[in-house]
Design a protein around this motif. Structure first.
Motif, PDB file in Angstrom:
ATOM      1  N   VAL A 147      40.308  83.614   4.960  1.00  0.00           N
ATOM      2  CA  VAL A 147      39.113  84.267   5.516  1.00  0.00           C
ATOM      3  C   VAL A 147      38.144  84.629   4.400  1.00  0.00           C
ATOM      4  N   ALA A 148      38.651  85.115   3.274  1.00  0.00           N
ATOM      5  CA  ALA A 148      37.785  85.480   2.152  1.00  0.00           C
ATOM      6  C   ALA A 148      37.086  84.250   1.584  1.00  0.00           C
ATOM      7  N   LYS A 149      37.797  83.135   1.475  1.00  0.00           N
ATOM      8  CA  LYS A 149      37.177  81.895   0.984  1.00  0.00           C
ATOM      9  C   LYS A 149      36.095  81.408   1.941  1.00  0.00           C
ATOM     10  N   PHE A 150      36.381  81.507   3.255  1.00  0.00           N
ATOM     11  CA  PHE A 150      35.397  81.079   4.250  1.00  0.00           C
ATOM     12  C   PHE A 150      34.136  81.948   4.170  1.00  0.00           C
ATOM     13  N   ASN A 151      34.294  83.261   4.059  1.00  0.00           N
ATOM     14  CA  ASN A 151      33.137  84.166   3.945  1.00  0.00           C
ATOM     15  C   ASN A 151      32.351  83.895   2.676  1.00  0.00           C
ATOM     16  N   ALA A 152      33.063  83.637   1.591  1.00  0.00           N
ATOM     17  CA  ALA A 152      32.373  83.343   0.330  1.00  0.00           C
ATOM     18  C   ALA A 152      31.570  82.057   0.447  1.00  0.00           C
ATOM     19  N   SER A 153      32.150  81.047   1.103  1.00  0.00           N
ATOM     20  CA  SER A 153      31.407  79.790   1.263  1.00  0.00           C
ATOM     21  C   SER A 153      30.201  79.976   2.173  1.00  0.00           C
ATOM     22  N   GLN A 154      30.328  80.805   3.203  1.00  0.00           N
ATOM     23  CA  GLN A 154      29.197  81.083   4.085  1.00  0.00           C
ATOM     24  C   GLN A 154      28.085  81.806   3.324  1.00  0.00           C
ATOM     25  N   ASN A 155      28.435  82.789   2.520  1.00  0.00           N
ATOM     26  CA  ASN A 155      27.442  83.505   1.720  1.00  0.00           C
ATOM     27  C   ASN A 155      26.752  82.567   0.738  1.00  0.00           C
ATOM     28  N   HIS A 156      27.553  81.691   0.129  1.00  0.00           N
ATOM     29  CA  HIS A 156      26.994  80.742  -0.832  1.00  0.00           C
ATOM     30  C   HIS A 156      26.014  79.790  -0.146  1.00  0.00           C
ATOM     31  N   SER A 157      26.373  79.306   1.044  1.00  0.00           N
ATOM     32  CA  SER A 157      25.476  78.380   1.745  1.00  0.00           C
ATOM     33  C   SER A 157      24.190  79.077   2.181  1.00  0.00           C
ATOM     34  N   VAL A 158      24.268  80.342   2.578  1.00  0.00           N
ATOM     35  CA  VAL A 158      23.062  81.091   2.947  1.00  0.00           C
ATOM     36  C   VAL A 158      22.169  81.283   1.724  1.00  0.00           C
ATOM     37  N   GLN A 159      22.759  81.629   0.598  1.00  0.00           N
ATOM     38  CA  GLN A 159      21.981  81.789  -0.627  1.00  0.00           C
ATOM     39  C   GLN A 159      21.337  80.478  -1.041  1.00  0.00           C
ATOM     40  N   MET A 199      59.393  98.600  15.114  1.00  0.00           N
ATOM     41  CA  MET A 199      59.348  97.249  14.629  1.00  0.00           C
ATOM     42  C   MET A 199      58.824  97.269  13.191  1.00  0.00           C
ATOM     43  N   ALA A 200      59.590  96.797  12.315  1.00  0.00           N
ATOM     44  CA  ALA A 200      59.270  96.822  10.894  1.00  0.00           C
ATOM     45  C   ALA A 200      58.582  95.524  10.502  1.00  0.00           C
ATOM     46  N   ILE A 201      57.784  95.612   9.404  1.00  0.00           N
ATOM     47  CA  ILE A 201      57.086  94.437   8.889  1.00  0.00           C
ATOM     48  C   ILE A 201      58.015  93.725   7.921  1.00  0.00           C
ATOM     49  N   GLN A 202      58.202  92.471   8.139  1.00  0.00           N
ATOM     50  CA  GLN A 202      59.074  91.659   7.312  1.00  0.00           C
ATOM     51  C   GLN A 202      58.267  91.041   6.157  1.00  0.00           C
ATOM     52  N   PRO A 203      58.913  90.726   5.026  1.00  0.00           N
ATOM     53  CA  PRO A 203      58.194  90.120   3.895  1.00  0.00           C
ATOM     54  C   PRO A 203      57.539  88.793   4.255  1.00  0.00           C
ATOM     55  N   ILE A 204      58.099  88.057   5.149  1.00  0.00           N
ATOM     56  CA  ILE A 204      57.507  86.789   5.544  1.00  0.00           C
ATOM     57  C   ILE A 204      56.181  87.023   6.277  1.00  0.00           C
ATOM     58  N   ASP A 205      56.116  88.116   7.064  1.00  0.00           N
ATOM     59  CA  ASP A 205      54.886  88.460   7.762  1.00  0.00           C
ATOM     60  C   ASP A 205      53.780  88.815   6.775  1.00  0.00           C
ATOM     61  N   LEU A 206      54.145  89.527   5.716  1.00  0.00           N
ATOM     62  CA  LEU A 206      53.152  89.908   4.707  1.00  0.00           C
ATOM     63  C   LEU A 206      52.605  88.683   3.988  1.00  0.00           C
ATOM     64  N   SER A 207      53.437  87.729   3.686  1.00  0.00           N
ATOM     65  CA  SER A 207      52.958  86.530   2.988  1.00  0.00           C
ATOM     66  C   SER A 207      52.017  85.732   3.888  1.00  0.00           C
ATOM     67  N   VAL A 208      52.282  85.702   5.187  1.00  0.00           N
ATOM     68  CA  VAL A 208      51.392  85.008   6.124  1.00  0.00           C
ATOM     69  C   VAL A 208      50.064  85.747   6.212  1.00  0.00           C
ATOM     70  N   ILE A 209      50.111  87.056   6.272  1.00  0.00           N
ATOM     71  CA  ILE A 209      48.883  87.864   6.362  1.00  0.00           C
ATOM     72  C   ILE A 209      48.036  87.668   5.108  1.00  0.00           C
ATOM     73  N   SER A 258      48.023  85.137   3.026  1.00  0.00           N
ATOM     74  CA  SER A 258      47.440  83.794   2.969  1.00  0.00           C
ATOM     75  C   SER A 258      46.275  83.665   3.953  1.00  0.00           C
ATOM     76  N   GLN A 259      46.398  84.285   5.121  1.00  0.00           N
ATOM     77  CA  GLN A 259      45.299  84.244   6.090  1.00  0.00           C
ATOM     78  C   GLN A 259      44.091  85.041   5.574  1.00  0.00           C
ATOM     79  N   MET A 260      44.342  86.167   4.924  1.00  0.00           N
ATOM     80  CA  MET A 260      43.243  86.954   4.342  1.00  0.00           C
ATOM     81  C   MET A 260      42.546  86.162   3.243  1.00  0.00           C
ATOM     82  N   ASP A 261      43.329  85.409   2.466  1.00  0.00           N
ATOM     83  CA  ASP A 261      42.751  84.564   1.424  1.00  0.00           C
ATOM     84  C   ASP A 261      41.865  83.485   2.035  1.00  0.00           C
TER      85      ASP A 261
END
Length: 112
Positions: A18-30, A1-11, A13-16
């Motif tokens: 998650v990164a924003k959520f972690n950054a906001s959590q770190n900021h609120s803790v600080q 099963m190969a990875i399609q370009p549409i799957d990569l764009s979804v991944i 965007s989801q990583m982005d």
């Protein structure tokens, strides 16, 4: 099963997200940590002001006490009378002598 370009764009965007959520959590803790430090510093400042005020009041009360010793007014007769009684009681006490044992600490009983 190969990875399609549409799957990569979804991944990506989801990583982005998650990164924003972690950054906001770190900021609120600080922010919470900084707020706690500021609050503790303000409490310490308030406590030091209270201590300084109490020390100043103590100095002022010592001035009043010194005035009584030097001939202040008001209850001086009562104060000096009680002072004389204490001095007389101190003079009537027998002198306490210190007892020293020259052998103290030299003999050690190891038999129990």
């Amino acid at each position: 099963m190969a990875i399609q370009p549409i799957d990569l764009s979804v991944i990506y965007s989801q990583m982005d997200n998650v990164a924003k959520f972690n950054a906001s959590q770190n900021h609120s803790v600080q922010f919470a940590n900084q707020h706690g430090r500021d609050k503790a510093a303000a409490e310490n400042l308030e406590k030091s002001k209270i201590v300084q005020n109490a020390a100043q009041k103590d100095i002022d009360s010592n001035k009043i006490k010194n005035n009584l010793d030097q001939g202040g007014s008001g209850g001086q007769g009562l104060y000096s009378g009680s002072r004389k009684k204490k001095d007389e009681e101190d003079q009537n006490l027998p002198e306490q002598k210190e007892f020293k044992d020259p052998m103290l600490g030299k003999i050690i009983d190891i038999t129990g």
